[in-house]
Design a protein around this motif. Structure first.
Motif, PDB file in Angstrom:
ATOM      1  N   LYS A 224       0.890  -1.179   0.230  1.00 25.91           N
ATOM      2  CA  LYS A 224       0.028  -0.103   0.102  1.00 25.91           C
ATOM      3  C   LYS A 224       0.930   1.230   0.065  1.00 25.91           C
ATOM      4  O   LYS A 224       0.581   2.186  -0.481  1.00 25.91           O
TER       5      LYS A 224
ATOM      6  N   HIS B 221       1.939   1.782  -3.461  1.00 20.91           N
ATOM      7  CA  HIS B 221       0.805   2.150  -4.387  1.00 20.91           C
ATOM      8  C   HIS B 221       0.190   3.343  -3.929  1.00 20.91           C
ATOM      9  O   HIS B 221      -0.396   4.295  -5.077  1.00 20.91           O
TER      10      HIS B 221
ATOM     11  N   GLN C 174      -5.121 -10.364  -1.444  1.00 23.93           N
ATOM     12  CA  GLN C 174      -6.185  -9.682  -1.622  1.00 23.93           C
ATOM     13  C   GLN C 174      -7.121  -9.206  -0.649  1.00 23.93           C
ATOM     14  O   GLN C 174      -7.400  -7.815  -0.357  1.00 23.93           O
TER      15      GLN C 174
ATOM     16  N   LEU D 245      -5.061  -6.344   1.391  1.00 20.14           N
ATOM     17  CA  LEU D 245      -4.935  -5.169   0.735  1.00 20.14           C
ATOM     18  C   LEU D 245      -6.245  -4.537   0.599  1.00 20.14           C
ATOM     19  O   LEU D 245      -6.444  -3.268   1.063  1.00 20.14           O
ATOM     20  N   GLU D 246      -7.368  -5.155   0.722  1.00 20.50           N
ATOM     21  CA  GLU D 246      -8.763  -4.528   0.395  1.00 20.50           C
ATOM     22  C   GLU D 246      -9.010  -4.007   1.900  1.00 20.50           C
ATOM     23  O   GLU D 246      -9.904  -3.166   1.907  1.00 20.50           O
TER      24      GLU D 246
ATOM     25  N   THR E 177      -7.909  -4.323  -5.479  1.00 17.67           N
ATOM     26  CA  THR E 177      -7.134  -5.587  -5.907  1.00 17.67           C
ATOM     27  C   THR E 177      -7.917  -6.431  -6.759  1.00 17.67           C
ATOM     28  O   THR E 177      -9.114  -6.753  -6.595  1.00 17.67           O
ATOM     29  N   ARG E 178      -7.174  -7.071  -7.843  1.00 15.77           N
ATOM     30  CA  ARG E 178      -7.874  -8.259  -8.493  1.00 15.77           C
ATOM     31  C   ARG E 178      -7.029  -9.484  -8.232  1.00 15.77           C
ATOM     32  O   ARG E 178      -5.709  -9.337  -8.610  1.00 15.77           O
TER      33      ARG E 178
ATOM     34  N   ARG F 271      -5.262  -0.381  -9.790  1.00 14.74           N
ATOM     35  CA  ARG F 271      -5.744  -1.785  -8.961  1.00 14.74           C
ATOM     36  C   ARG F 271      -4.546  -2.524  -8.860  1.00 14.74           C
ATOM     37  O   ARG F 271      -3.739  -2.449 -10.075  1.00 14.74           O
ATOM     38  N   VAL F 272      -4.171  -3.168  -7.784  1.00 15.73           N
ATOM     39  CA  VAL F 272      -3.138  -4.020  -7.959  1.00 15.73           C
ATOM     40  C   VAL F 272      -3.626  -5.510  -8.335  1.00 15.73           C
ATOM     41  O   VAL F 272      -4.647  -5.808  -8.029  1.00 15.73           O
ATOM     42  N   CYS F 273      -2.797  -6.080  -9.260  1.00 15.13           N
ATOM     43  CA  CYS F 273      -3.173  -7.468  -9.970  1.00 15.13           C
ATOM     44  C   CYS F 273      -2.127  -8.425  -9.429  1.00 15.13           C
ATOM     45  O   CYS F 273      -0.908  -8.167  -9.359  1.00 15.13           O
ATOM     46  N   ILE F 274      -2.796  -9.194  -8.772  1.00 13.51           N
ATOM     47  CA  ILE F 274      -2.419 -10.356  -8.104  1.00 13.51           C
ATOM     48  C   ILE F 274      -2.350 -11.624  -9.229  1.00 13.51           C
ATOM     49  O   ILE F 274      -3.529 -12.113  -9.472  1.00 13.51           O
TER      50      ILE F 274
END
Length: 249
Positions: A50, A53, A100, A103-104, A110-111, A138-141
Motif C-alpha cells: 500500500k 501504491h 487480496q 490489501l482490501e 485488488t484483482r 488496481r493491484v493485480c495478483i
C-alpha cells in the motif's frame, strides 16, 4: 510496523519505476510458523504494498505456494509431477486471495487473476483486461503460475512482468540482496550491488530459476533483490535508497 514505511516523504517525480512486479515466496507469508498463513505477516506485507501504491506506482504481484504445497516435494515423494504442480498452483491461489483480503482491508482495490479459470473465486487471465486494471490503479495478483506444470512461480512472475510491460521485477527475500554464498551460514559472504544475468546462471546464485533469469535477460528486464523484512524497503528502493542487488545485462 516501522512508521518509516508510510511516513517518509518521497518525491513522486523521482521514482525509479512506474509499473513493477513484486515477486514473493509463499514462505514469506508464514511468519515464524512452519506452515500456512500468518495473518499479521500478510497484513505487514500488504501495508508495504500500500505504501508503494500510494505513490501512484502500478503494482503486479506473484506469490509462491511453498507455505502450503510444493510441487517438487510432492513429486519427490512419489506423486506424479504434473498433478503435484497443479496442486502447487492451487496453493498460490489461496495465498493470492489472502493477500487480496489484506490489501482490501487497507482500501487498496485488488484483482486476483488466475491462469487456471475458477470464475467463482477470481478472474481468468486476459492480458488486456489485466492492463486495464493496472491503468485504473488496481493491484493485480497473478495466481496459478503460468497454468502449466514444470514452470515455477519465478518464471510466471517474469512472464507476466513482460506481458504487463513492467519496468522491473522486485524479488522480496529474507536477505538484502544477492550474495556469493549464504550470508546466514558464512560471515564472510559478500553482497553484490549489481550482477549480470549470465553471472547469476554461471555461479548458480539462486536469485530465480534458470528459465526465469533467461526470460528476463532476453527481454532486458532488471531484477531487484531486496529484503522483505526491512520496513519501508520496497518504497525506499523505488526512491533510489536502501540496500539491494540489481540483476541486469
Amino acid at each position: 510496523m516501522n512508521s518509516d514505511a508510510t511516513t517518509t516523504t518521497i518525491d513522486k517525480s523521482a521514482l525509479l519505476h512506474s509499473r513493477v512486479m513484486l515477486k514473493i515466496s509463499g514462505e514469506a507469508l508464514m511468519g515464524d510458523q512452519g506452515f500456512g498463513l500468518h495473518p499479521p505477516t500478510v497484513a505487514r506485507i500488504a501495508a508495504e504494498v500500500k505504501s508503494v501504491h500510494d505513490l501512484g506506482v502500478e503494482i503486479c504481484m506473484v506469490i509462491g505456494g511453498g507455505n502450503i504445497f510444493r510441487g517438487l516435494q510432492g513429486s519427490a515423494q512419489g506423486m506424479e509431477r504434473t498433478t503435484a504442480d497443479y496442486m502447487g498452483m492451487l496453493a498460490t491461489v489461496m495465498n493470492a486471495l489472502a493477500m487480496q483480503s489484506a490489501l482490501e482491508d487497507l482500501k487498496v482495490h485488488t484483482r486476483v487473476i488466475s491462469a487456471i479459470p475458477m470464475d467463482q473465486v477470481c478472474e481468468p487471465y486476459i492480458r488486456r483486461r489485466a492492463v486495464r486494471h493496472l491503468e485504473k490503479k488496481r493491484v493485480c495478483i497473478f495466481a496459478a503460475g503460468t497454468g502449466n506444470p514444470y514452470f515455477t512461480t519465478d518464471t510466471a512472475a517474469t512472464l507476466r512482468a513482460n506481458e504487463m510491460a513492467c519496468e522491473a521485477i522486485f524479488k522480496g527475500t529474507k536477505v538484502d540482496g544477492v550474495y556469493d554464498k549464504d550470508p546466514k551460514k558464512f560471515a564472510d559472504a559478500k553482497r553484490y550491488d549489481t550482477v549480470t544475468y549470465d553471472e547469476v546462471l554461471q555461479k548458480h546464485l539462486g536469485v530465480m530459476d534458470a528459465s526465469a533469469i533467461a526470460l528476463a535477460r532476453d527481454n532486458d528486464l532488471p531484477i531487484i533483490v531486496f529484503s522483505l523484512d526491512e520496513p519501508g524497503g520496497f518504497r525506499g528502493i523505488l526512491a533510489g535508497k536502501g540496500t539491494y542487488t540489481r540483476v541486469q545485462g
